[in-house]
Design a protein around this motif. Structure first.
Motif, mmCIF file in Angstrom:
data_model
loop_
_atom_site.group_PDB
_atom_site.id
_atom_site.type_symbol
_atom_site.label_atom_id
_atom_site.label_comp_id
_atom_site.label_asym_id
_atom_site.label_seq_id
_atom_site.Cartn_x
_atom_site.Cartn_y
_atom_site.Cartn_z
ATOM 1 N N GLY A 41 -0.672 -50.246 -57.696
ATOM 2 C CA GLY A 41 0.515 -49.517 -58.104
ATOM 3 C C GLY A 41 1.527 -49.453 -56.970
ATOM 4 N N VAL A 42 2.574 -50.252 -57.053
ATOM 5 C CA VAL A 42 3.625 -50.296 -56.030
ATOM 6 C C VAL A 42 4.771 -49.411 -56.511
ATOM 7 C CG1 VAL A 42 5.182 -51.784 -54.717
ATOM 8 C CG2 VAL A 42 2.910 -52.617 -55.362
ATOM 9 N N TYR A 43 4.912 -48.253 -55.853
ATOM 10 C CA TYR A 43 5.867 -47.247 -56.314
ATOM 11 C C TYR A 43 6.828 -46.855 -55.193
ATOM 12 C CZ TYR A 43 1.884 -46.516 -59.516
ATOM 13 O OH TYR A 43 0.851 -46.681 -60.389
ATOM 14 N N GLU A 44 7.988 -46.328 -55.600
ATOM 15 C CA GLU A 44 8.810 -45.562 -54.671
ATOM 16 C C GLU A 44 8.178 -44.180 -54.568
ATOM 17 O OE1 GLU A 44 12.862 -45.519 -55.948
ATOM 18 O OE2 GLU A 44 13.262 -47.552 -55.262
ATOM 19 N N LEU A 45 7.739 -43.819 -53.380
ATOM 20 C CA LEU A 45 6.973 -42.581 -53.199
ATOM 21 C C LEU A 45 7.825 -41.418 -52.715
ATOM 22 C CD1 LEU A 45 3.712 -44.181 -51.808
ATOM 23 C CD2 LEU A 45 4.155 -43.328 -54.109
ATOM 24 N N GLY A 46 9.120 -41.603 -52.751
ATOM 25 C CA GLY A 46 10.042 -40.493 -52.553
ATOM 26 C C GLY A 46 9.936 -39.804 -51.208
ATOM 27 N N SER A 47 10.083 -38.500 -51.233
ATOM 28 C CA SER A 47 10.239 -37.704 -50.022
ATOM 29 C C SER A 47 9.009 -37.655 -49.133
ATOM 30 C CB SER A 47 10.660 -36.276 -50.386
ATOM 31 O OG SER A 47 11.908 -36.276 -51.031
ATOM 32 N N THR A 107 5.732 -33.271 -50.380
ATOM 33 C CA THR A 107 5.919 -33.676 -51.771
ATOM 34 C C THR A 107 6.879 -34.858 -51.848
ATOM 35 O OG1 THR A 107 7.713 -32.077 -51.983
ATOM 36 C CG2 THR A 107 5.512 -31.367 -52.657
ATOM 37 N N GLY A 108 6.778 -35.588 -52.951
ATOM 38 C CA GLY A 108 7.695 -36.692 -53.193
ATOM 39 C C GLY A 108 7.854 -36.916 -54.679
ATOM 40 N N THR A 109 9.092 -36.866 -55.168
ATOM 41 C CA THR A 109 9.372 -37.114 -56.581
ATOM 42 C C THR A 109 10.413 -38.212 -56.670
ATOM 43 O OG1 THR A 109 8.984 -34.768 -57.069
ATOM 44 C CG2 THR A 109 10.082 -36.088 -58.769
ATOM 45 N N ALA A 110 10.038 -39.320 -57.303
ATOM 46 C CA ALA A 110 10.938 -40.469 -57.386
ATOM 47 C C ALA A 110 11.114 -40.872 -58.839
ATOM 48 C CB ALA A 110 10.382 -41.651 -56.587
ATOM 49 N N ASP A 111 12.354 -41.190 -59.218
ATOM 50 C CA ASP A 111 12.607 -41.698 -60.562
ATOM 51 C C ASP A 111 11.833 -42.996 -60.772
ATOM 52 O OD1 ASP A 111 14.333 -39.616 -61.119
ATOM 53 O OD2 ASP A 111 16.097 -40.696 -60.377
ATOM 54 N N LYS A 112 11.271 -43.128 -61.942
ATOM 55 C CA LYS A 112 10.467 -44.310 -62.254
ATOM 56 C C LYS A 112 11.382 -45.467 -62.664
ATOM 57 C CE LYS A 112 6.449 -45.837 -64.874
ATOM 58 N NZ LYS A 112 5.397 -45.450 -65.842
ATOM 59 N N ALA A 159 5.333 -38.642 -59.296
ATOM 60 C CA ALA A 159 5.201 -37.442 -58.464
ATOM 61 C C ALA A 159 4.014 -37.619 -57.517
ATOM 62 C CB ALA A 159 4.998 -36.209 -59.336
ATOM 63 N N THR A 160 4.255 -37.376 -56.223
ATOM 64 C CA THR A 160 3.226 -37.609 -55.204
ATOM 65 C C THR A 160 3.164 -36.430 -54.244
ATOM 66 O OG1 THR A 160 3.620 -39.999 -55.306
ATOM 67 C CG2 THR A 160 2.445 -39.169 -53.382
ATOM 68 N N PHE A 161 1.948 -36.105 -53.854
ATOM 69 C CA PHE A 161 1.748 -35.134 -52.781
ATOM 70 C C PHE A 161 0.775 -35.749 -51.786
ATOM 71 C CE2 PHE A 161 -0.470 -31.198 -51.118
ATOM 72 C CZ PHE A 161 0.586 -30.828 -50.286
ATOM 73 N N ALA A 162 1.253 -35.943 -50.542
ATOM 74 C CA ALA A 162 0.424 -36.463 -49.460
ATOM 75 C C ALA A 162 0.073 -35.304 -48.546
ATOM 76 C CB ALA A 162 1.157 -37.558 -48.690
ATOM 77 N N SER A 163 -1.227 -35.042 -48.360
ATOM 78 C CA SER A 163 -1.648 -33.850 -47.623
ATOM 79 C C SER A 163 -2.667 -34.197 -46.546
ATOM 80 C CB SER A 163 -2.248 -32.822 -48.588
ATOM 81 O OG SER A 163 -3.369 -33.371 -49.263
#
Length: 594
Positions: free
Chosen positions: A308-314, A503-508, A522-526
């Motif tokens: 899954g190659v995504y824009e992972l936002g913030s 957090t990171g929210t990117a338009d699909k 929607a991504t959360f890296a912790s």
């Protein structure tokens, strides 16, 4: 042999001289000769009888011995032998980090028919269709009565099915022993294990080969007879993996997401303790790959963690802040101009809401300001930003040891301009996999050293090249902690465990270009525990949407963060992390001095 004369001359002359009858001598000699002949015949017959008796004794002993062997051995159907190379059947086991079985071998049987030996084809077809409902009655009967002499019915059958076929009693239905791959935990770690299938096949053996995941990646090792007693040890923990799958599946359904993935990684060794991609499948019954459609993510075979190659936002903003601090351009308290919108030619960069005209670098990360992060990227420059992300492994596919990872190559801008650097600083304009993100956050968590994500069990820390100074990494970790205590990840507070993250929210993106207006990644890296990080947890939800406070919520703070918090609360004790009780504020007590 010298024969004795019947009428010896000396005795005849002596008898005549004495007046005796010479014919009596001849008769006596004839009688003596007959007696000698009878003795020799009897001895010859007795010898022959002795030899024949010994022969029959040996024959009966051999028969009795063979019957004894057959009585104490497993019954086997006769199989046709063919010339050719032998088929290797043994395949090494796959185990988790504790030595628990993830994949092993199971002895089963195949079912085939030699049509010329069938006694009653009609009855055989009727009974087989009862045992195997997926068989077509008319097609099978046509094959049984056709010109072909050999037909496969089933490549593998259960012991119950074998017994049912055996009860048919037709000599044309035959069984062949073979070995199949068994995944005793069902769908647990399905995308890691991948699956196996049959390669070269014969009636009495079948070669098992890997078709996906580690089964294919390490196929040569697993098929090597020398490794039959040396299982392949993975970094996964079966208990943690099962718990992570259960929590993520519940979270995906609760957030109405199309799919989800999570990665739990040791920040010092690079070991991936758990990796989940949903929806998943059972490798014992691996589904066929889709043959139509342009969206591979609709298939349960799609591994969102590495494909899954995504824009992972913030989530990328912490990399921008860490690099700026490492270059000495800013400190956590440096004030940055955040007036907006920030215009660049015909493009403009805006924040989710107005955060004021200026903020510190720490506040930029806590409030997730696109404008403030873009200002930092301007100071860093496009070339230095690209080099830094390259050191973090964000520009190439990850070296994660499953074949699917080779297809997870990041999508990069063709021209890495200053505008590209500004958008990439907050996670837009560059698409990577969640595995890339986990490796990047591990570098922040362990003090600034790159660690390569691995699915193989390691003996100790595997720290690689230095990406940033320890001081910069420590400051970045402090910012991640503030995001949880003061910022967009407030739902990530887990009692007893200090969590830091972003957090990171990117338009699909649409498959044919552009972006959806109502679909996000929607991504959360912790990292946890935040004061002494040992693990990175990345949770990504595909198209989440949940109603809260009368509104439709899609951002990571409302979707991915609560799921990650639940996972940390469930997984941390399984990882051996003891909760730290934070002292509560003392109320209602007045301190006085003597």
């Amino acid at each position: 042999m010298i024969r004795k004369p019947l009428r010896p001359l000396a005795r005849i002359l002596d008898a005549r001289s004495k007046g005796e009858n010479p014919d009596a001598i001849e008769k006596e000699n004839i009688r003596q000769r007959h007696d000698d002949m009878q003795v020799k015949s009897r001895q010859r017959a007795e010898g022959r009888l002795l030899v024949l008796g010994v022969f029959f004794l040996c024959a009966y002993a051999a028969v009795a011995g063979r019957m004894g062997v057959m009585a104490t051995s497993e019954p086997r159907e006769p199989v046709a032998s063919i010339a050719g190379s032998s088929i290797a059947m043994q395949r090494a086991d796959i185990v988790d980090r504790q030595g628990r079985i993830l994949a092993t071998n199971f002895e089963t049987h195949s079912l085939y028919v030699q049509t010329q030996q069938l006694i009653d084809p009609q009855n055989a077809v009727d009974r087989l269709v009862e045992i195997f409902p997926d068989l077509d009655h008319a097609e099978l009967l046509a094959k049984f009565t056709g010109a072909r002499k050999f037909l496969w019915i089933k490549k593998k059958i259960s012991p119950e099915q074998k017994q049912a076929v055996h009860d048919i009693g037709d000599p044309g239905l035959l069984f062949g022993p073979r070995e199949m791959r068994l995944y005793p935990n069902g769908s647990v770690a399905a995308h890691v294990l991948g699956g196996a299938s049959f390669g070269k096949e014969g009636v009495s053996a079948a070669e098992v080969i890997g078709v996906a995941g580690v089964e294919k990646q390490f196929d040569n090792y697993l098929r090597d007879p020398a490794n039959g007693s040396k299982p392949l040890a993975l970094s996964l923990d079966l208990t943690v993996q099962a718990a992570a799958e259960r929590v993520l599946d519940g979270g995906m359904k609760l957030m109405n997401a199309k799919g989800a993935t999570s990665i739990l990684m040791d920040v010092h060794t690079g070991e991936v303790i758990s990796v989940v991609s949903l929806p998943d499948f059972d490798p014992n019954e691996r589904p066929a790959a889709p043959t139509s459609g342009f969206d591979p993510s609709v298939s349960p075979l799609f591994n969102r963690a590495v494909q899954g190659v995504y824009e992972l936002g913030s989530t990328f903003k912490i990399f921008t802040a860490a690099q700026a601090m490492d270059l000495g351009l800013v400190t956590p308290d440096t004030i940055i101009d955040t007036r907006g919108p920030l215009r660049w030619g015909k493009f403009s960069i805006k924040d989710y809401r107005n955060y004021g005209n200026e903020m510190s670098v720490t506040k930029i990360i806590v409030k997730s300001s696109n404008i403030g992060t873009a200002r930092l990227a301007q100071q860093i420059g496009a070339e230095r930003q690209r080099d830094f992300l390259g050191e973090l492994g964000m520009l190439e596919e990850t070296p994660f040891e499953i074949v699917e990872a080779q297809g997870g190559k990041p999508l990069l801008p063709t021209n890495w301009s200053e505008l590209s650097a500004m958008t990439i600083s907050y996670g837009h304009g560059i698409s990577t996999t969640p595995m890339h993100l986990a490796a990047g956050y591990a570098a922040v968590a362990n003090g600034g050293r790159y660690v390569s994500p691995t699915i193989l069990k390691q003996d100790g820390p595997q720290l690689g090249r230095r990406i940033m100074s320890e001081h910069s990494a420590e400051a970045a970790r402090s910012m991640l902690r503030h995001v949880v205590t003061e910022g967009t990840a407030s739902f990530a507070r887990v009692p007893g465990y200090q969590v830091g993250g972003k957090t990171g929210t990117a338009d699909k993106p649409r498959p044919l270009g552009g972006y959806y207006e109502d679909k996000v990644i929607a991504t959360f890296a912790s990292i946890f525990p935040a004061h002494d990080p040992k693990y990175v947890l990345v949770v990504t939800l595909d198209e989440p949407s949940v109603s809260a406070h009368g509104e439709e919520r899609r951002t990571a703070g409302w979707t991915a963060v609560p799921v990650a918090a639940e996972m940390i609360g469930r997984l941390a004790p399984l990882l051996g992390l003891r909760p730290q009780v934070e002292p509560a504020e003392v109320t209602g007590i007045t301190l006085t001095s003597n």
